[in-house]
Design a protein around this motif. Structure first.
Motif, PDB file in Angstrom:
ATOM      1  N   LEU A 172       0.649  -1.559  -0.183  1.00 54.86           N
ATOM      2  CA  LEU A 172       0.102  -0.471   0.585  1.00 54.86           C
ATOM      3  C   LEU A 172       0.817   1.414   0.075  1.00 54.86           C
ATOM      4  CD1 LEU A 172      -3.010  -0.828   2.779  1.00 54.86           C
ATOM      5  CD2 LEU A 172      -3.166  -1.427   0.156  1.00 54.86           C
ATOM      6  N   ASP A 196      -3.721   5.396   0.278  1.00 57.61           N
ATOM      7  CA  ASP A 196      -4.228   5.868   1.900  1.00 57.61           C
ATOM      8  C   ASP A 196      -5.720   4.267   2.455  1.00 57.61           C
ATOM      9  OD1 ASP A 196      -3.434   7.875   1.640  1.00 57.61           O
ATOM     10  OD2 ASP A 196      -4.475   9.246   0.751  1.00 57.61           O
ATOM     11  N   VAL A 197      -5.836   4.424   3.469  1.00 59.77           N
ATOM     12  CA  VAL A 197      -6.593   3.640   3.633  1.00 59.77           C
ATOM     13  C   VAL A 197      -8.088   4.458   5.188  1.00 59.77           C
ATOM     14  CG1 VAL A 197      -7.647   1.363   5.225  1.00 59.77           C
ATOM     15  CG2 VAL A 197      -5.559   1.420   3.397  1.00 59.77           C
ATOM     16  N   SER A 198      -9.188   4.527   4.551  1.00 61.60           N
ATOM     17  CA  SER A 198      -9.940   5.021   5.874  1.00 61.60           C
ATOM     18  C   SER A 198     -10.601   3.982   6.584  1.00 61.60           C
ATOM     19  CB  SER A 198     -10.721   5.645   5.021  1.00 61.60           C
ATOM     20  OG  SER A 198     -11.796   6.125   6.200  1.00 61.60           O
ATOM     21  N   VAL A 199     -10.599   3.872   7.588  1.00 59.11           N
ATOM     22  CA  VAL A 199     -11.413   2.709   8.023  1.00 59.11           C
ATOM     23  C   VAL A 199     -13.123   2.834   8.778  1.00 59.11           C
ATOM     24  CG1 VAL A 199     -11.410   0.967  10.152  1.00 59.11           C
ATOM     25  CG2 VAL A 199      -9.450   1.361   9.270  1.00 59.11           C
ATOM     26  N   GLY A 254     -14.740  -4.346   1.741  1.00 62.38           N
ATOM     27  CA  GLY A 254     -14.247  -3.063   1.105  1.00 62.38           C
ATOM     28  C   GLY A 254     -14.933  -2.353  -0.166  1.00 62.38           C
ATOM     29  N   ALA A 262     -12.545   0.676  -3.225  1.00 54.78           N
ATOM     30  CA  ALA A 262     -11.856   1.576  -3.523  1.00 54.78           C
ATOM     31  C   ALA A 262     -12.593   2.846  -4.427  1.00 54.78           C
ATOM     32  CB  ALA A 262     -10.509   0.319  -4.399  1.00 54.78           C
ATOM     33  N   PHE A 301      -8.624   3.578  -0.139  1.00 53.08           N
ATOM     34  CA  PHE A 301      -9.102   2.504  -0.078  1.00 53.08           C
ATOM     35  C   PHE A 301     -10.670   2.119   1.215  1.00 53.08           C
ATOM     36  CE2 PHE A 301      -6.637  -1.293  -1.223  1.00 53.08           C
ATOM     37  CZ  PHE A 301      -6.597  -0.872  -2.536  1.00 53.08           C
ATOM     38  N   ARG A 310     -12.028   0.389   4.112  1.00 54.16           N
ATOM     39  CA  ARG A 310     -11.710  -0.490   5.263  1.00 54.16           C
ATOM     40  C   ARG A 310     -13.595  -0.770   6.231  1.00 54.16           C
ATOM     41  NH1 ARG A 310      -6.437  -3.172   8.685  1.00 54.16           N
ATOM     42  NH2 ARG A 310      -8.246  -4.963   9.203  1.00 54.16           N
ATOM     43  N   TRP A 361      -9.162  -8.569   5.493  1.00 52.11           N
ATOM     44  CA  TRP A 361      -8.693  -7.500   4.303  1.00 52.11           C
ATOM     45  C   TRP A 361      -7.656  -7.764   3.791  1.00 52.11           C
ATOM     46  CZ3 TRP A 361      -9.589  -2.801   2.774  1.00 52.11           C
ATOM     47  CH2 TRP A 361      -8.560  -2.384   2.604  1.00 52.11           C
ATOM     48  N   ALA A 397      -7.420  -6.276  -0.285  1.00 52.55           N
ATOM     49  CA  ALA A 397      -6.768  -5.188  -0.687  1.00 52.55           C
ATOM     50  C   ALA A 397      -6.143  -5.708  -1.497  1.00 52.55           C
ATOM     51  CB  ALA A 397      -5.967  -5.158   0.941  1.00 52.55           C
TER      52      ALA A 397
END
Length: 84
Positions: free
Chosen positions: A15, A21-24, A33, A35, A45, A47, A56, A60
């Protein structure tokens, strides 16, 4: 990028290599998930909180493969990627 690199590289490294960038966030139980490719080409992404780590990892990698057009094996039958 090769399929082997996408499947074998530790996910955090992968990643970071692609500036993802990953936002939960809290989501419905069936959501695994998402994108989003921004206008500048960067990737976000989403999550879902509370989902298993192995799920995940799989999702991902599948999403990144789709974004980068890297051929990957099919996901297990419980999962699918939808492109909008």
């Amino acid at each position: 990028m090769s399929t082997d690199h996408l499947l074998d590289t530790p996910l955090p490294q992968l990643l970071a290599e692609h500036n993802v960038d990953v936002s939960v966030l809290k989501a419905d139980p069936g959501f695994t998930g998402g994108a989003y490719v921004r206008a500048d080409g960067s990737v976000l992404f989403v999550r879902p909180a509370g989902r298993p780590e192995a799920e995940w990892e799989m999702m991902a990698r599948a999403m990144l493969g789709r974004v980068l057009r890297v051929p990957l094996p099919d996901l297990p039958s419980l999962y699918e990627l939808t492109e909008l």
